[in-house]
Scaffold this active site. Structure first.
Site, short mmCIF file in Angstrom:
data_model
loop_
_atom_site.label_atom_id
_atom_site.label_comp_id
_atom_site.label_asym_id
_atom_site.label_seq_id
_atom_site.Cartn_x
_atom_site.Cartn_y
_atom_site.Cartn_z
N ALA A 195 48.98 31.08 46.39
CA ALA A 195 50.46 31.55 46.09
C ALA A 195 50.87 32.92 46.08
CB ALA A 195 50.66 30.70 44.83
N SER A 196 49.78 33.65 45.43
CA SER A 196 50.14 35.01 45.07
C SER A 196 50.18 35.82 46.34
CB SER A 196 48.86 35.74 44.24
OG SER A 196 47.72 35.92 44.84
N LYS A 197 49.17 35.67 47.49
CA LYS A 197 49.23 36.21 48.77
C LYS A 197 50.20 35.63 49.76
CE LYS A 197 45.62 38.91 47.61
NZ LYS A 197 45.76 40.24 47.52
N TYR B 41 45.44 31.91 44.11
CA TYR B 41 45.47 32.88 44.75
C TYR B 41 46.18 32.96 46.30
CZ TYR B 41 42.77 36.81 47.50
OH TYR B 41 42.49 37.95 48.23
N1 LIG Z 1 36.87 40.55 49.13
C1 LIG Z 1 37.64 39.53 49.80
O1 LIG Z 1 36.87 38.65 50.49
C2 LIG Z 1 39.09 39.78 50.27
C3 LIG Z 1 39.71 39.07 51.39
C4 LIG Z 1 40.89 39.21 51.57
C5 LIG Z 1 41.81 40.12 50.91
N2 LIG Z 1 41.14 40.83 49.76
C6 LIG Z 1 42.12 41.59 48.72
O2 LIG Z 1 41.68 42.82 49.04
C7 LIG Z 1 42.10 43.60 47.83
C8 LIG Z 1 40.84 44.53 47.36
O3 LIG Z 1 39.97 43.39 47.00
P1 LIG Z 1 38.25 43.84 47.10
O4 LIG Z 1 37.65 42.60 48.17
O5 LIG Z 1 38.30 45.38 47.48
O6 LIG Z 1 37.94 43.50 45.68
P2 LIG Z 1 37.06 44.15 44.38
O7 LIG Z 1 36.06 45.03 44.91
O8 LIG Z 1 37.02 43.25 43.30
O9 LIG Z 1 38.33 45.24 44.00
C9 LIG Z 1 39.32 45.13 43.38
C10 LIG Z 1 40.31 46.29 42.74
O10 LIG Z 1 41.26 45.90 41.90
C11 LIG Z 1 41.19 46.27 40.65
N3 LIG Z 1 42.01 45.70 39.97
C12 LIG Z 1 41.84 44.51 39.55
N4 LIG Z 1 42.55 44.04 38.45
C13 LIG Z 1 43.38 45.11 38.11
C14 LIG Z 1 44.03 45.44 37.01
N5 LIG Z 1 44.78 44.53 36.36
N6 LIG Z 1 44.73 46.81 37.02
C15 LIG Z 1 44.38 47.77 37.80
N7 LIG Z 1 43.34 47.45 38.78
C16 LIG Z 1 42.77 46.41 38.92
C17 LIG Z 1 39.98 46.66 40.65
O11 LIG Z 1 39.52 47.74 39.73
P3 LIG Z 1 39.27 47.78 37.92
O12 LIG Z 1 38.32 46.42 37.76
O13 LIG Z 1 38.58 48.91 37.71
O14 LIG Z 1 40.56 47.57 37.36
C18 LIG Z 1 39.08 47.05 41.95
O15 LIG Z 1 39.51 48.47 42.10
C19 LIG Z 1 42.59 42.48 47.04
O16 LIG Z 1 43.87 42.47 46.98
C20 LIG Z 1 42.21 41.17 47.48
O17 LIG Z 1 42.86 40.04 47.18
C21 LIG Z 1 39.68 40.59 49.40
#
Ligand SMILES: NC(=O)c1ccc[n+]([C@@H]2O[C@H](COP(=O)([O-])OP(=O)(O)OC[C@H]3O[C@@H](n4cnc5c(N)ncnc54)[C@H](OP(=O)(O)O)[C@@H]3O)[C@@H](O)[C@H]2O)c1
Length: 268
Positions: free
Chosen positions: A160-162, A158
């Site tokens: 690495a990707s970020k 994770y």
């Molecule tokens: N939650 C945290 O603690 C946190 C902290 C820092 C950064 N972030 C970042 O914030 C962003 C949003 O995450 P979130 O916390 O809102 O998580 P989430 O509720 O799991 O949302 C992730 C979204 O990405 C979509 N997604 C995943 N794989 C996909 C694919 N192959 N094709 C199309 N859509 C895809 C999912 O939709 P479907 O499953 O319907 O495809 C979902 O809408 C991410 O980039 C995450 O790395 C999160």
């Protein structure tokens, strides 16, 4: 860059079916923007569209997997057909996690994390540049993470990707300055969403931290203000500052912490 009004704008948001993406779509449509919501779960996108039926703006959706080139192309075609080829804001938000020691993971997991969190976002950006150039106030907003600034054990893939997204965003920002395209890097800390339920491997942890709504509000504020990058929590800002000022000390603290964690797992 001065203050940008976000009203009546054409905005693409990836990962709009839950969490931060869904919250950003909701807030932006309610304030009069036109959002194209992308994610795999069609029923979730339809539900969001129904919920926003009476909002000031509008929401359309295309369901699909963002890692597929044909799906990304279909989003671009949709923009050409429905918005006359003009895109004001691209929000690269779709993301997945993976938790666990690198030595116990595998290539398939690493590649999946990189495909969703990095390659898909970068290729969608490449595809969107011509449409963004048609806008008066174009923005690419990349949702990264504090873990794209400071690395943590158990999250090597994770991180690495970020980190990749961070480096890409910094380089693109400089290249796009002459075109007037702003590149905003948003780095949330732990956020309450479905993220931890969807991790590819490893023990998922209870999500705490900021609400997805709050993260969305701060990300939208950063877009409006034309910020380069924003770290959304005080904890995140302190961690990154500590890492920059005293990297060896932080590394020693994390090494000891990880050794204790591993020892307690072996013992239990
Ligand atoms: N939650 C945290 O603690 C946190 C902290 C820092 C950064 N972030 C970042 O914030 C962003 C949003 O995450 P979130 O916390 O809102 O998580 P989430 O509720 O799991 O949302 C992730 C979204 O990405 C979509 N997604 C995943 N794989 C996909 C694919 N192959 N094709 C199309 N859509 C895809 C999912 O939709 P479907 O499953 O319907 O495809 C979902 O809408 C991410 O980039 C995450 O790395 C999160």
């Amino acid at each position: 860059m001065g203050f940008r009004k976000l009203n009546g704008k054409n905005i693409v948001i990836t990962g709009a079916s839950s969490g931060i993406g869904r919250a950003m779509a909701t807030q932006l449509v309610r304030s009069g923007n036109h959002v194209l919501a992308l994610a795999r779960r069609e029923e979730r996108l339809k539900e969001l569209q129904d919920e926003l039926q009476l909002a000031a703006g509008s929401l359309a959706y295309l369901a699909g997997d963002i890692t597929l080139e044909a799906y990304r192309q279909s989003a671009f075609d949709w923009i050409s057909e429905n918005w006359g080829g003009t895109l004001d804001v691209l929000v690269n938000n779709a993301g997945i996690g993976s938790i666990g020691p690198f030595a116990k993971s595998d290539e398939v997991t690493l590649r999946k994390v990189m495909e969703v969190n990095f390659f898909a976002a970068v290729e969608l950006t490449r595809l969107s540049l011509s449409a963004l150039k048609q806008s008066d106030v174009p923005v690419v907003c990349n949702i990264a993470s504090v873990l794209g600034h400071t690395a943590m054990p158990m999250k090597s893939e994770y991180c690495a990707s970020k980190f990749a997204m961070h480096g890409f965003s910094d380089a693109l920002r400089i290249e796009m300055a002459a075109e007037g395209i702003n590149v905003v890097l948003v780095s949330p800390s732990t956020t309450r969403s479905e993220f931890f339920a969807a991790v590819l491997s490893g023990a998922s942890q209870q999500a705490k931290g900021m609400t997805a709504d709050k993260v969305a509000t701060l990300a939208i504020k950063a877009i409006k203000k034309g910020k380069r990058e924003v770290l959304l929590s005080w904890g995140g800002r302190c961690l990154v500052a500590f890492d920059r000022l005293l990297p060896s000390t932080l590394s020693r603290i994390l090494t000891r912490w990880y050794a204790r964690q591993s020892a307690s797992k072996v013992g239990s």
